[in-house]
Every structure is written in structure tokens, then in C-alpha cells.
Design a protein around this motif. Structure first.
Motif, mmCIF file in Angstrom:
data_model
loop_
_atom_site.group_PDB
_atom_site.id
_atom_site.type_symbol
_atom_site.label_atom_id
_atom_site.label_comp_id
_atom_site.label_asym_id
_atom_site.label_seq_id
_atom_site.Cartn_x
_atom_site.Cartn_y
_atom_site.Cartn_z
ATOM 1 N N TYR A 13 0.845 -1.188 0.000
ATOM 2 C CA TYR A 13 0.000 0.000 0.000
ATOM 3 C C TYR A 13 0.888 1.249 0.000
ATOM 4 N N SER A 15 1.242 5.259 0.808
ATOM 5 C CA SER A 15 0.707 6.420 1.515
ATOM 6 C C SER A 15 1.856 7.120 2.220
ATOM 7 N N GLN A 68 -13.347 0.370 -0.199
ATOM 8 C CA GLN A 68 -11.948 0.719 -0.490
ATOM 9 C C GLN A 68 -11.127 -0.573 -0.477
ATOM 10 N N TYR A 126 -11.131 11.876 8.050
ATOM 11 C CA TYR A 126 -11.349 10.735 7.152
ATOM 12 C C TYR A 126 -12.636 9.998 7.487
ATOM 13 N N ARG A 214 -2.521 11.790 -3.016
ATOM 14 C CA ARG A 214 -3.731 10.978 -3.128
ATOM 15 C C ARG A 214 -4.878 11.851 -3.607
ATOM 16 N N ALA A 216 -8.188 12.353 -3.347
ATOM 17 C CA ALA A 216 -9.332 12.000 -2.514
ATOM 18 C C ALA A 216 -9.929 13.247 -1.887
ATOM 19 N N LYS A 219 -8.143 15.548 0.524
ATOM 20 C CA LYS A 219 -7.053 16.342 -0.044
ATOM 21 C C LYS A 219 -7.570 17.560 -0.813
ATOM 22 N N GLY A 244 -0.778 10.660 -8.970
ATOM 23 C CA GLY A 244 -1.395 10.029 -7.807
ATOM 24 C C GLY A 244 -2.631 9.256 -8.194
ATOM 25 N N GLY A 246 -6.525 7.453 -6.610
ATOM 26 C CA GLY A 246 -7.568 7.686 -5.627
ATOM 27 C C GLY A 246 -8.926 7.836 -6.283
ATOM 28 N N PRO A 270 -1.173 6.862 -10.420
ATOM 29 C CA PRO A 270 -0.217 6.494 -9.371
ATOM 30 C C PRO A 270 1.113 6.028 -9.950
#
Length: 395
Positions: A13, A15, A68, A126, A214, A216, A219, A244, A246, A270
Motif C-alpha cells: 500500500y 501512503s 476501499q 477521514y 492521493r 481524494a 485532499k 497520484g 484515488g 499512481p
């Protein structure tokens, strides 16, 4: 020392938290310490594959997060920690207050080891990823994180702003140490500045606004898109590059085919961490609209690559970027962000000066420096718990 990291996410992952854990683990092993990372398993990843950081990785069973699937939820089974029971642990360091945080607390008690918690994330921001409405989840998140902060020997905050926020968010009186998240910056200093324009067929003299991160809601991606639209509308020669993945990636791809973005908005998607320096080195400035950064690791990387930063005056970003020194800080809205970016792009002299100061400022966040500060904290905690005291300030 033998140091156990507990995290709700880890490689493969991608991040900021995962990057922080990887780089710190690698720096600690280079200094001769043993690091054990307890983290979820991922179906596409070979759990027996050697970890490139030099750390021993213990994988927990996991399930996909609802909505997700790329994010895995670790199952906090204590029996999965049996390999650690016969080892000596000198320090237990939690990187999440939730599932693996509970395991970290249990393991610290078992080994009578000091327990630290790095507050990487403004978790309540979040809440929209949860199964319940955000208004119902936020109070629960704040109570849970606050209780965890009170249960550890020391909370590590990446910036003074976040450290000052913790008592207001959680009513916590825990000891707080400000230690920035360290980064390996050599690759950003040495990357080829010609690669980006050649790879994306951007004219050599075109101003390039870069965003990496990201894509999202937390952000502020819709504000970012509006700011980019203003910039490209006002400056016909400018291009924008977004790197990125997302939830907003598909929307950005669609926008890239419409005016004023058509042919000038390059949505890369990404990329692996080792590829990021190549994108940064060729840009003119870095733009973010995020208001939820606890430090803004990607802003530090951009500064190491010599990019001035345009960002909101929010979260931990003002602790990293000094307004009018390494870039411009504005209100978290599209028009002020776009105007600040256009002001920089139109003033080559100021842009060069800010780029020079950005490189100098980024050096404060070199991972070797921050890891030695973390080790000093570990040693202090091994001799006895810190008493609650005013926050110790970092850079």
C-alpha cells in the motif's frame, strides 16, 4: 535496540504513513538496530518476501475495507503475535491508534517496554470513509484517539501546529515530542530536470504546475481542479501535471479532455515512490489544496527538488513552508491558490530565490537527522516515562 512498529497499513500500500515507516525503519537498521514491523497482509504481496528496509515484517490476517478494497483492515488477533513473545522488545512504537494500536499497547505491557504513538493523521477528517455518517463517527474517533494518547508514554507529533492541536482535539495531557517525519532527499536533489517535459511532450519553456498526492476528498481535490482551471485559463503557455491515485482519478482523466485542460492537463495516475523525484525535478512549482496535512511530506519532497510551494495556510503546512520564503500560503480556496501560483510563474527571479530557500529548508527533514532524534527519545523513555509537560518544539 529492538523496536516494534505497529501499523494499520504497510507495503505494498502506498501512503505518506507507509513511506514514513519504511524510511524510518531503514534508517534505524542502518544504525544497527533491529526493527520489527507488524502490519496487515495484502493478497497481491508475498508475505515471505524480504523487506527492502532490513526490517522483519510480521503480517496480520486482513480483510478488504468496505468500498476501499485496496486498503486492508488488519484483524487484531493476539495469537498472530506469538513470534514476538519470545523476543526482547526495547521499544514499542504505534503508528495507528486503532486496530494495531491495541495490539501495540498489549505487547508493550507484556514486555514492560515504553509505548510511543506517532500522530500521523487527522483521523476525524477521514470519517467520510466510514459506514456511518461523518457526524456520528467524528465524536467516536476523537474519543478513541484521545484515549489512546492518554494511554501511551509519549505522543510524537510531526509539527508544532499538530502538537498544539492535540489538547484541543482530545483534551489530552500526554507528553508530546515534536519530531518531523524524515525523508530520504538525495534522489529529489539529483533527479534529471529534463525528464518530465520529454516524457509528457511538454515544451521546454512551458511553466509546469505539479501536484503529487492521493486524489481524494480529504485532499481538497475539487478545489485543486478549480485552481488549475484558473491557472490554465489565465496563462495559455502553462501546463499542469497531476500524479497520484484515488477516488477522483477518473474525474481528472475526464476533465483532461475538456477545455482549458485539453492537451495541457497531464493526469499520470499512481507511480511508485522511486519515480516521484523525476516528476518533481522538471516542474516549475508544487501546488496543493489539502487542509488536512499533519506535516506535508510531499511538500518537503518538492522543496528538496527545488520547487516553490503554493499551499493553504492550514494543518501542519505552515510549519514546513514559510510564507514568502519557500512559497506562498493562502486561504484554502481556488482563486487565492491560483493567483499565488500565477504570481510565481510570472516572476522568474522570485521563483528562483524561493527554490533556493526551499532546498535549504528541506534539509531539516533529512531522515538521518530525524531518526537520531527519535532514537534519543527512545533512550529517554527506556530510563523512565516522561512526565506530562509543555510540548517540546521541533523544526
Amino acid at each position: 535496540m529492538t523496536i516494534a512498529f505497529f501499523s494499520d497499513s504497510y507495503t505494498p500500500y502506498v501512503s505518506g504513513v507507509v513511506q514514513s515507516i519504511r524510511l524510518t525503519a531503514r534508517a534505524l537498521t542502518r544504525l544497527g538496530h533491529q526493527v520489527i514491523v507488524v502490519a496487515p497482509a495484502y493478497p497481491s504481496h508475498d508475505a515471505h518476501q524480504p523487506d527492502e528496509t532490513g526490517a522483519l515484517v510480521l503480517r496480520l490476517p486482513s480483510v478488504p475495507a468496505p468500498g476501499q478494497p485496496v486498503f486492508r483492515i488488519p484483524l487484531p488477533w493476539r495469537r498472530a503475535l506469538r513470534p514476538l513473545l519470545g523476543r526482547r522488545l526495547d521499544v514499542v512504537h504505534a503508528h495507528s491508534p486503532f486496530l494495531t494500536g491495541g495490539l501495540a499497547r498489549w505487547m508493550a505491557r507484556r514486555h514492560r517496554a515504553p509505548l510511543l504513538f506517532t500522530h500521523h493523521t487527522l483521523y476525524h477528517e477521514y470519517a467520510h470513509y466510514g459506514l456511518l455518517p461523518a457526524w456520528a463517527l467524528v465524536p467516536t474517533i476523537l474519543r478513541r484517539v484521545g484515549a489512546f494518547c492518554r494511554a501511551v508514554d509519549c505522543v510524537v507529533a510531526p509539527t508544532p501546529s499538530i502538537a498544539a492541536l492535540l489538547p484541543r482535539l482530545y483534551g489530552s495531557t500526554a507528553s508530546v515530542e515534536v519530531i518531523p517525519t524524515g525523508l530520504e532527499l538525495r534522489a529529489f536533489r539529483e533527479a534529471d530536470p529534463t525528464w518530465l517535459r520529454q516524457a509528457l511532450a511538454i515544451p521546454a519553456d512551458a511553466p509546469v504546475v505539479l501536484h503529487v498526492g492521493r486524489l481524494a476528498r480529504e485532499k481538497n481535490i475539487l478545489v485543486l481542479m478549480q485552481a488549475l482551471r484558473h491557472i490554465l485559463d489565465e496563462m495559455a503557455s502553462a501546463h499542469a501535471v497531476v500524479v497520484g491515485g484515488g477516488p477522483f482519478l477518473a474525474q481528472l482523466h475526464r476533465a483532461a479532455s475538456e477545455p482549458p485542460f485539453a492537451g495541457r492537463l497531464h493526469v499520470v495516475g499512481p507511480v511508485p515512490p522511486h519515480a516521484v523525484p523525476r516528476y518533481m525535478a522538471g516542474a516549475s512549482l508544487f501546488l496543493t489544496a489539502s487542509t488536512t496535512e499533519t506535516q506535508g511530506l510531499v511538500a518537503v519532497e518538492a522543496m528538496a527538488a527545488g520547487l516553490p510551494v503554493v499551499a493553504p495556510r492550514a494543518g501542519g503546512l505552515p510549519d514546513v513552508v514559510t510564507d514568502a520564503q519557500q512559497g506562498w500560503l493562502t486561504e484554502p480556496a481556488a482563486v487565492p491558490l491560483a493567483r499565488a501560483a500565477l504570481r510565481l510563474l510570472a516572476d522568474a527571479s522570485t521563483c528562483r530565490e524561493m527554490a533556493h530557500r526551499a532546498r535549504q529548508r528541506a534539509a531539516d527533514f533529512d531522515v538521518e537527522t530525524t531518526t537520531r532524534r527519535l532514537l534519543a527519545l527512545y533512550e529517554t523513555l527506556r530510563t523512565g516515562p516522561l512526565t506530562a509537560s509543555p510540548t517540546r518544539q521541533g523544526p
